[in-house]
Design a protein around this motif. Structure first.
Motif, mmCIF file in Angstrom:
data_model
loop_
_atom_site.group_PDB
_atom_site.id
_atom_site.type_symbol
_atom_site.label_atom_id
_atom_site.label_comp_id
_atom_site.label_asym_id
_atom_site.label_seq_id
_atom_site.Cartn_x
_atom_site.Cartn_y
_atom_site.Cartn_z
ATOM 1 N N UNK A 190 0.816 -1.214 0.000
ATOM 2 C CA UNK A 190 0.000 0.000 0.000
ATOM 3 C C UNK A 190 0.847 1.260 0.000
ATOM 4 N N UNK A 191 1.935 1.242 0.735
ATOM 5 C CA UNK A 191 2.840 2.390 0.758
ATOM 6 C C UNK A 191 3.499 2.630 -0.587
ATOM 7 N N UNK A 192 3.923 1.550 -1.232
ATOM 8 C CA UNK A 192 4.527 1.689 -2.561
ATOM 9 C C UNK A 192 3.481 2.187 -3.553
ATOM 10 N N UNK A 193 2.252 1.682 -3.429
ATOM 11 C CA UNK A 193 1.181 2.135 -4.314
ATOM 12 C C UNK A 193 0.852 3.601 -4.114
ATOM 13 N N UNK A 194 0.860 4.053 -2.875
ATOM 14 C CA UNK A 194 0.603 5.461 -2.593
ATOM 15 C C UNK A 194 1.737 6.341 -3.126
ATOM 16 N N UNK A 195 2.968 5.872 -2.982
ATOM 17 C CA UNK A 195 4.109 6.616 -3.533
ATOM 18 C C UNK A 195 4.020 6.675 -5.061
ATOM 19 N N UNK A 196 3.563 5.584 -5.691
ATOM 20 C CA UNK A 196 3.388 5.580 -7.139
ATOM 21 C C UNK A 196 2.301 6.568 -7.549
ATOM 22 N N UNK A 197 1.242 6.672 -6.746
ATOM 23 C CA UNK A 197 0.171 7.617 -7.036
ATOM 24 C C UNK A 197 0.674 9.057 -6.984
ATOM 25 N N UNK A 199 0.954 8.537 -20.711
ATOM 26 C CA UNK A 199 1.431 7.446 -19.855
ATOM 27 C C UNK A 199 0.991 7.633 -18.404
ATOM 28 N N UNK A 200 1.078 8.861 -17.912
ATOM 29 C CA UNK A 200 0.693 9.107 -16.526
ATOM 30 C C UNK A 200 -0.810 8.949 -16.322
ATOM 31 N N UNK A 201 -1.617 9.333 -17.304
ATOM 32 C CA UNK A 201 -3.067 9.132 -17.196
ATOM 33 C C UNK A 201 -3.396 7.646 -17.198
ATOM 34 N N UNK A 202 -2.739 6.880 -18.067
ATOM 35 C CA UNK A 202 -2.979 5.434 -18.087
ATOM 36 C C UNK A 202 -2.569 4.776 -16.768
ATOM 37 N N UNK A 203 -1.444 5.199 -16.206
ATOM 38 C CA UNK A 203 -1.007 4.650 -14.924
ATOM 39 C C UNK A 203 -1.943 5.072 -13.790
ATOM 40 N N UNK A 249 -6.182 3.474 -9.995
ATOM 41 C CA UNK A 249 -7.557 3.599 -9.512
ATOM 42 C C UNK A 249 -8.255 2.253 -9.562
ATOM 43 N N UNK A 250 -8.054 1.496 -10.652
ATOM 44 C CA UNK A 250 -8.670 0.163 -10.753
ATOM 45 C C UNK A 250 -8.114 -0.789 -9.702
ATOM 46 N N UNK A 251 -6.821 -0.713 -9.434
ATOM 47 C CA UNK A 251 -6.228 -1.589 -8.414
ATOM 48 C C UNK A 251 -6.759 -1.220 -7.024
ATOM 49 N N UNK A 252 -6.804 0.086 -6.731
ATOM 50 C CA UNK A 252 -7.312 0.512 -5.420
ATOM 51 C C UNK A 252 -8.794 0.166 -5.261
ATOM 52 N N UNK A 253 -9.588 0.361 -6.319
ATOM 53 C CA UNK A 253 -11.009 0.040 -6.248
ATOM 54 C C UNK A 253 -11.217 -1.470 -6.109
ATOM 55 N N UNK A 254 -10.378 -2.266 -6.711
ATOM 56 C CA UNK A 254 -10.467 -3.730 -6.577
ATOM 57 C C UNK A 254 -10.086 -4.193 -5.189
ATOM 58 N N UNK A 255 -9.283 -3.418 -4.482
ATOM 59 C CA UNK A 255 -8.878 -3.788 -3.136
ATOM 60 C C UNK A 255 -9.954 -3.559 -2.093
#
Length: 115
Positions: free
Chosen positions: A61-68, A98-102, A107-113
């Motif tokens: 989650x921390x890595x995902x937040x840093x990626x966001x 690229x940044x919009x796609x990421x 968002x899809x990964x967070x919503x799936x969680x």
């Protein structure tokens, strides 16, 4: 034949009367680099969650937040790069896409969680 092409290139790239050679926007390049870094972060977090079988939700989650945050700063950099004068804006557009796609991927990964 080679001489004529060299003269033609020299004439096109001449700096006289406003025919300067355009460089890529600096912030556009930063945007592309940030997109690559955030993609690497997402890839590391997905692989870590897969191989450790979900036992490290805080780290992932921390890595995902840093990626966001990195993606959002990359979007900001691409918009800021479009304001630079007399530059090539191709890197700004590539970084923005690229940044919009990421961002959509995150968002899809967070919503799936949340299921």
């Amino acid at each position: 034949m080679g001489k004529n092409n060299a003269k033609k290139d020299k004439k096109i790239n001449s700096r006289k009367y406003g025919h300067t050679e355009l460089k890529h926007s600096r912030m556009g390049v930063y945007s592309c680099i940030l997109a690559g870094i955030s993609f690497g972060m997402i890839l590391v977090s997905v692989l870590m969650a897969f191989f450790l079988k979900g036992k490290t939700p805080n780290v992932v989650g921390g890595i995902g937040l840093a990626a966001l945050v990195t993606v959002l700063y990359g979007l900001h950099a691409s918009v800021k790069g479009r304001r630079e004068r007399e530059k090539k804006y191709r890197t700004c557009w590539i970084g923005m896409i690229l940044n919009i796609l990421l961002l959509l991927l995150l968002i899809f990964i967070f919503a799936g969680g949340f299921r």
